[in-house]
Design a protein around this motif. Structure first.
Motif, PDB file in Angstrom:
ATOM      1  N   UNK A  45      18.286 -34.672   3.479  1.00  0.00           N
ATOM      2  CA  UNK A  45      18.848 -34.530   4.819  1.00  0.00           C
ATOM      3  C   UNK A  45      17.762 -34.677   5.871  1.00  0.00           C
ATOM      4  N   UNK A  46      18.180 -35.051   7.077  1.00  0.00           N
ATOM      5  CA  UNK A  46      17.305 -35.019   8.243  1.00  0.00           C
ATOM      6  C   UNK A  46      16.005 -35.763   8.055  1.00  0.00           C
ATOM      7  N   UNK A  47      14.954 -35.245   8.693  1.00  0.00           N
ATOM      8  CA  UNK A  47      13.631 -35.861   8.635  1.00  0.00           C
ATOM      9  C   UNK A  47      12.593 -34.772   8.360  1.00  0.00           C
ATOM     10  N   UNK A  73      12.230 -25.115   5.130  1.00  0.00           N
ATOM     11  CA  UNK A  73      12.820 -23.817   4.825  1.00  0.00           C
ATOM     12  C   UNK A  73      13.947 -23.485   5.793  1.00  0.00           C
ATOM     13  N   UNK A  74      14.965 -24.332   5.783  1.00  0.00           N
ATOM     14  CA  UNK A  74      16.178 -24.073   6.562  1.00  0.00           C
ATOM     15  C   UNK A  74      17.360 -24.216   5.614  1.00  0.00           C
ATOM     16  N   UNK A  75      18.453 -23.566   5.934  1.00  0.00           N
ATOM     17  CA  UNK A  75      19.602 -23.591   5.030  1.00  0.00           C
ATOM     18  C   UNK A  75      20.133 -25.006   4.805  1.00  0.00           C
ATOM     19  N   UNK A  76      20.333 -25.833   5.873  1.00  0.00           N
ATOM     20  CA  UNK A  76      20.829 -27.197   5.622  1.00  0.00           C
ATOM     21  C   UNK A  76      19.881 -28.019   4.746  1.00  0.00           C
ATOM     22  N   UNK A 123      10.413 -29.985  -6.315  1.00  0.00           N
ATOM     23  CA  UNK A 123      10.747 -29.665  -4.932  1.00  0.00           C
ATOM     24  C   UNK A 123       9.481 -29.419  -4.136  1.00  0.00           C
ATOM     25  N   UNK A 124       9.436 -29.938  -2.919  1.00  0.00           N
ATOM     26  CA  UNK A 124       8.256 -29.811  -2.056  1.00  0.00           C
ATOM     27  C   UNK A 124       8.680 -29.334  -0.669  1.00  0.00           C
ATOM     28  N   UNK A 125       8.217 -28.154  -0.293  1.00  0.00           N
ATOM     29  CA  UNK A 125       8.550 -27.589   1.010  1.00  0.00           C
ATOM     30  C   UNK A 125       7.442 -27.899   2.018  1.00  0.00           C
ATOM     31  N   UNK A 126       7.817 -28.483   3.143  1.00  0.00           N
ATOM     32  CA  UNK A 126       6.873 -28.772   4.217  1.00  0.00           C
ATOM     33  C   UNK A 126       6.974 -27.663   5.260  1.00  0.00           C
ATOM     34  N   UNK A 127       5.836 -27.117   5.650  1.00  0.00           N
ATOM     35  CA  UNK A 127       5.822 -26.060   6.651  1.00  0.00           C
ATOM     36  C   UNK A 127       5.906 -24.681   6.023  1.00  0.00           C
ATOM     37  N   UNK A 128       5.785 -23.687   6.864  1.00  0.00           N
ATOM     38  CA  UNK A 128       5.782 -22.304   6.398  1.00  0.00           C
ATOM     39  C   UNK A 128       7.155 -21.882   5.897  1.00  0.00           C
ATOM     40  N   UNK A 129       7.155 -20.958   4.938  1.00  0.00           N
ATOM     41  CA  UNK A 129       8.410 -20.394   4.457  1.00  0.00           C
ATOM     42  C   UNK A 129       8.992 -19.479   5.516  1.00  0.00           C
ATOM     43  N   UNK A 130      10.262 -19.556   5.712  1.00  0.00           N
ATOM     44  CA  UNK A 130      10.946 -18.715   6.690  1.00  0.00           C
ATOM     45  C   UNK A 130      12.084 -19.479   7.323  1.00  0.00           C
ATOM     46  N   UNK A 131      13.258 -18.878   7.359  1.00  0.00           N
ATOM     47  CA  UNK A 131      13.532 -17.483   7.010  1.00  0.00           C
ATOM     48  C   UNK A 131      13.604 -17.206   5.522  1.00  0.00           C
ATOM     49  N   UNK A 179       9.380 -18.668  -0.600  1.00  0.00           N
ATOM     50  CA  UNK A 179       9.218 -19.681  -1.641  1.00  0.00           C
ATOM     51  C   UNK A 179       9.895 -19.282  -2.936  1.00  0.00           C
ATOM     52  N   UNK A 180       9.807 -18.017  -3.323  1.00  0.00           N
ATOM     53  CA  UNK A 180      10.438 -17.583  -4.569  1.00  0.00           C
ATOM     54  C   UNK A 180      11.963 -17.663  -4.469  1.00  0.00           C
ATOM     55  N   UNK A 181      12.486 -17.261  -3.327  1.00  0.00           N
ATOM     56  CA  UNK A 181      13.928 -17.317  -3.113  1.00  0.00           C
ATOM     57  C   UNK A 181      14.420 -18.761  -3.150  1.00  0.00           C
ATOM     58  N   UNK A 182      13.649 -19.657  -2.534  1.00  0.00           N
ATOM     59  CA  UNK A 182      14.022 -21.069  -2.519  1.00  0.00           C
ATOM     60  C   UNK A 182      13.963 -21.655  -3.928  1.00  0.00           C
TER      61      UNK A 182
END
Length: 259
Positions: free
Chosen positions: A10-12, A155-158, A182-190, A193-196
């Protein structure tokens, strides 16, 4: 590592920036090797008007390779590529500017994958930017034949919800034992990382820090001197390149969650 693919659902979330950052970091992690970015986003290149500042012809790169009647090999891909740095350690095979050309990329994807894998022995690591999944001209062959595919998200719901669906589809396409991460860009929140990782049914998620200044160099062009290579983005990219290389070689989950 032979071929690493970055994509998003999704998105960018920063697929192109991530691909360029990892490609820049790989020769720093593996001395003596080179990196090649395949700009295979069928929705249109962000590298041509961005990092390269439209300084090369849009009719070259992948389009020129696809119409090469002499055949395509790993060497052909390098011959049609553009240098990203003065040392010749980093290259990019430019993509398309018009989404209507996406069919050419899709139909050429198997040949691209074969050429990319042939570059392993000459010491070239290939990083592929396929952009957003689900396009009607999606270059599925690149996803099938990659050593590692990393779904990029924030780290956003969508973004997380989209990544979960994409990972499920990729596991079906590539098999459960393949390197699909899976690769998360930016800080975790809300969400942490474990939850994701739990939501995505992964043992952990890789991360890349947000660094707007260094990201701006990769998205809009500019100087890539010592300040750039010491930036938070490049430090993170070096760690990420190390993890992805290990995943490519072992085809097993990379080391634990980085929070």
């Amino acid at each position: 590592m032979s071929m690493l693919v970055f994509c998003s659902a999704t998105g960018a979330p920063g697929v192109t920036t991530t691909a360029l950052a990892v490609a820049w970091a790989l020769p720093l992690v593996h001395s003596g090797r080179r990196s090649l970015v395949l700009d295979a986003d069928v929705a249109g290149s962000a590298i041509l008007p961005g990092f390269l500042r439209a300084g090369v012809g849009a009719d070259g790169g992948i389009l020129a390779a696809a119409t090469d009647r002499t055949g395509v090999s790993g060497g052909t891909l390098l011959e049609r590529a553009v240098a990203l740095d003065e040392t010749g350690a980093r290259w990019v095979l430019t993509g398309i500017t018009d989404p209507t050309q996406g069919r050419t990329v899709r139909d050429f994807a198997t040949t691209l994958a074969e050429g990319a894998r042939a570059l392993r022995e000459p010491g070239v690591d290939v990083v592929v930017d396929v952009g957003r999944l689900g396009h009607r001209y999606e270059p599925t062959a690149l996803l099938e034949h990659a050593d590692v595919v990393a779904v990029v998200f924030r780290s956003t719901l969508p973004s997380i919800t989209g990544a979960r669906a994409a990972l499920g589809s990729l596991r079906t396409l590539r098999g459960p034992a393949a390197g699909t991460l899976g690769l998360m860009v930016g800080a975790a929140g809300p969400y942490g990382a474990r939850e994701i990782a739990q939501e995505l049914q992964l043992s952990g998620v890789l991360t890349l820090p947000e660094d707007r200044w260094a990201a701006g160099i990769l998205t809009a062009g500019g100087g890539t001197g010592r300040r750039f290579e010491n930036s938070a983005l490049l430090r993170g990219a070096r760690a990420l390149a190390t993890d992805l290389s290990a995943a490519s070689q072992a085809l097993q989950p990379v080391r634990g969650v980085r929070s």
